[in-house]
Design a protein around this motif. Structure first.
Motif, PDB file in Angstrom:
ATOM      1  N   TYR A 110      14.821   0.057  -3.281  1.00  0.00           N
ATOM      2  CA  TYR A 110      14.011  -0.320  -4.446  1.00  0.00           C
ATOM      3  C   TYR A 110      13.545   0.909  -5.236  1.00  0.00           C
ATOM      4  CZ  TYR A 110      13.665  -4.689  -1.777  1.00  0.00           C
ATOM      5  OH  TYR A 110      13.944  -5.833  -1.060  1.00  0.00           O
ATOM      6  N   LEU A 111      13.339   2.033  -4.553  1.00  0.00           N
ATOM      7  CA  LEU A 111      12.881   3.245  -5.241  1.00  0.00           C
ATOM      8  C   LEU A 111      14.031   4.132  -5.706  1.00  0.00           C
ATOM      9  CD1 LEU A 111       9.811   4.282  -3.039  1.00  0.00           C
ATOM     10  CD2 LEU A 111       9.772   3.357  -5.358  1.00  0.00           C
ATOM     11  N   VAL A 112      15.169   4.059  -5.025  1.00  0.00           N
ATOM     12  CA  VAL A 112      16.271   4.976  -5.357  1.00  0.00           C
ATOM     13  C   VAL A 112      17.171   4.436  -6.468  1.00  0.00           C
ATOM     14  CG1 VAL A 112      18.335   6.113  -4.438  1.00  0.00           C
ATOM     15  CG2 VAL A 112      16.247   6.083  -3.100  1.00  0.00           C
ATOM     16  N   GLN A 113      17.355   3.105  -6.536  1.00  0.00           N
ATOM     17  CA  GLN A 113      18.221   2.579  -7.602  1.00  0.00           C
ATOM     18  C   GLN A 113      17.736   2.967  -8.996  1.00  0.00           C
ATOM     19  OE1 GLN A 113      21.102  -1.100  -7.015  1.00  0.00           O
ATOM     20  NE2 GLN A 113      18.993  -1.725  -6.718  1.00  0.00           N
ATOM     21  N   PRO A 114      16.445   2.782  -9.338  1.00  0.00           N
ATOM     22  CA  PRO A 114      16.005   3.224 -10.668  1.00  0.00           C
ATOM     23  C   PRO A 114      16.072   4.738 -10.841  1.00  0.00           C
ATOM     24  CG  PRO A 114      14.144   2.404  -9.362  1.00  0.00           C
ATOM     25  CD  PRO A 114      15.384   2.039  -8.633  1.00  0.00           C
ATOM     26  N   LEU A 115      15.920   5.492  -9.747  1.00  0.00           N
ATOM     27  CA  LEU A 115      16.095   6.946  -9.840  1.00  0.00           C
ATOM     28  C   LEU A 115      17.523   7.279 -10.242  1.00  0.00           C
ATOM     29  CD1 LEU A 115      15.225   9.917  -9.334  1.00  0.00           C
ATOM     30  CD2 LEU A 115      15.905   9.581  -6.937  1.00  0.00           C
ATOM     31  N   VAL A 166       0.834  -1.206   0.000  1.00  0.00           N
ATOM     32  CA  VAL A 166       0.000   0.000   0.000  1.00  0.00           C
ATOM     33  C   VAL A 166       0.867   1.253   0.000  1.00  0.00           C
ATOM     34  CG1 VAL A 166      -1.684   1.345   1.313  1.00  0.00           C
ATOM     35  CG2 VAL A 166      -1.967  -1.123   1.103  1.00  0.00           C
ATOM     36  N   GLU A 167       1.872   1.278   0.871  1.00  0.00           N
ATOM     37  CA  GLU A 167       2.726   2.461   0.955  1.00  0.00           C
ATOM     38  C   GLU A 167       3.615   2.596  -0.278  1.00  0.00           C
ATOM     39  OE1 GLU A 167       4.781   2.449   4.668  1.00  0.00           O
ATOM     40  OE2 GLU A 167       2.998   3.040   5.794  1.00  0.00           O
ATOM     41  N   TYR A 168       4.015   1.466  -0.847  1.00  0.00           N
ATOM     42  CA  TYR A 168       4.811   1.500  -2.084  1.00  0.00           C
ATOM     43  C   TYR A 168       4.010   2.152  -3.207  1.00  0.00           C
ATOM     44  CZ  TYR A 168       7.924  -0.288  -5.778  1.00  0.00           C
ATOM     45  OH  TYR A 168       8.780  -0.413  -6.841  1.00  0.00           O
ATOM     46  N   ASN A 169       2.763   1.730  -3.369  1.00  0.00           N
ATOM     47  CA  ASN A 169       1.919   2.310  -4.419  1.00  0.00           C
ATOM     48  C   ASN A 169       1.526   3.749  -4.109  1.00  0.00           C
ATOM     49  OD1 ASN A 169       1.666   0.212  -6.402  1.00  0.00           O
ATOM     50  ND2 ASN A 169       0.417  -0.938  -4.957  1.00  0.00           N
ATOM     51  N   ALA A 170       1.389   4.076  -2.828  1.00  0.00           N
ATOM     52  CA  ALA A 170       1.116   5.467  -2.450  1.00  0.00           C
ATOM     53  C   ALA A 170       2.305   6.352  -2.817  1.00  0.00           C
ATOM     54  CB  ALA A 170       0.818   5.563  -0.956  1.00  0.00           C
TER      55      ALA A 170
END
Length: 405
Positions: free
Chosen positions: A266-271, A134-138
């Motif tokens: 998981y969110l920063v590597q693709p950034l 839920v928080e990932y999609n938020a």
């Protein structure tokens, strides 16, 4: 930094050449960073195999994103040029490069690729009953919302005071979905005076989260104006966040704490990888401009990982140059002093050097402090300052470990 242009171009304007001129140099830097990053994960710290596997999958997905972004930026450039979304490089005015049409708002390409990668990664790592889903999609909803608002700003040129409000709306999905703690740990030296070890802030904590999102998003946007600075500062901070996350995972035995920092990875590597692809085109001399779309997207992405990873204090120290730039900018942003549209240094086409103006930005302050320099040298100085701020944060955490909290 460019001046957006709309209308029919004249015969004196030159068509741009969209090439990743710094691809080899940036790949070399990326290889060195990821070598150190994986050394920490696989050799220095004892990390669970399942977590290592997830990080490695995320790295693979992110590397694919680097390639896709690298290929799509020239395609996106052609489309934005057709819609007359281009500008001229003010810091090269009076030279042949100053008459080249540079495509604007290429951050939209980076943002879209990032969102697709982050959504697809859920297939490999999250289950339908995952507590983090839920928080990932938020978080992704916030980032998507900010990309949309950034693109609207690039097209409509929203006034400064309205820009300050945009991240407030974009942060709403995260604030509404947030189900984590709203407590803070009182620093040990203050416990005798406060009488508590843990303080529950309730709604004040969520207000703080919203203000952090507003600050991070706008701070990247106003610390800008020279080739490579927006993407460069994001790459430096994202690299520091990744190292910090691995260090915290390796030093902790709390599964939930580890998952919070893995979530951040998981969110920063693709950034980081999509930003490095953009930097191949945006480094001096820039063949594309990132636009407000990118600065809003990057700022929001780092804000949500700081909030959900529970390291907002550390994130603010990583952002020290942006904090200083914001303080310098306050008199102009508040209307106390006149605020021109572009608060850029003066360019001398004869010498090719930039001179600082009285405008309140770290860019101009650096030029007034260090003296005239070329645009490329100035960007390198500012990125070194950014790296030093991140290094100072690690040193501060090391010195205060066990004493402060």
């Amino acid at each position: 930094m460019g001046t957006p242009q709309n209308g029919i171009s004249n015969a004196m304007e030159r068509d741009p050449s969209i090439t990743p001129s710094k691809l080899v140099s940036i790949l070399n830097v990326a290889v060195l960073f990821f070598a150190a990053f994986f050394y920490l994960i696989f050799f220095h710290y004892e990390i669970e195999e399942e977590l290592k596997k997830s990080i490695l999958i995320n790295t693979g997905v992110s590397f694919v994103g680097f390639i896709i972004t690298l290929l799509l930026i020239p395609v996106g450039s052609r489309y934005v040029l057709k819609r007359n979304l281009f500008g001229y490089d003010i810091n090269k005015k009076g030279t042949p490069q100053g008459s080249v049409k540079v495509p604007e708002t290429l951050g939209i390409v980076v943002g879209i690729v990032y969102l697709v990668l982050a959504i697809l990664f859920q297939y490999f790592n999250f289950t339908s009953d995952s507590n983090w889903l839920v928080e990932y999609n938020a978080a992704l909803a916030c980032i998507c919302f900010m990309i949309l608002l950034g693109f609207v700003d690039d097209v409509l040129d929203i006034p400064w005071r309205m820009k300050l409000l945009l991240p407030s709306f974009a942060a709403l999905p995260l604030l509404m979905a947030y189900a984590g703690h709203t407590t803070i740990i009182i620093p040990k030296p203050l416990i005798p005076y406060v009488g508590l070890e843990v303080l529950d802030l309730g709604w004040i904590y969520k207000l703080y989260m919203g203000l952090l999102a507003v600050f991070c998003t706008n701070s990247i946007n106003i610390h800008a104006g020279i080739n490579g600075l927006e993407a460069g500062q994001t790459a430096v901070i994202a690299s520091a966040i990744l190292i910090h996350n691995v260090m915290q995972i390796g030093a902790s035995s709390d599964p939930e704490y580890k998952q919070a920092h893995a979530f951040s990875i998981y969110l920063v590597q693709p950034l980081l990888t999509t930003t490095l692809a953009l930097l191949c085109y945006n480094w001096y001399p820039s063949s594309v401009f990132v636009g407000d779309t990118y600065t809003y997207f990057a700022g929001m992405a780092m804000a949500v990982v700081g909030i959900l990873g529970h390291f907002s204090e550390t994130l603010l120290i990583f952002f020290l140059p942006q904090v200083f730039n914001f303080l310098l900018s306050l008199p102009q942003l508040s209307g106390y002093r006149k605020c021109p549209r572009h608060r850029l240094p003066r360019f001398d086409p004869k010498t090719g050097l930039l001179t600082g103006t009285d405008d309140g930005t770290l860019v101009n302050f650096s030029l007034r402090w260090f003296g005239q320099m070329s645009e490329k040298s100035l960007c390198l100085v500012l990125l070194v300052l950014q790296a030093l701020a991140c290094g100072f944060c690690f040193f501060l955490r090391y010195c205060l470990a066990g004493w402060y909290k």
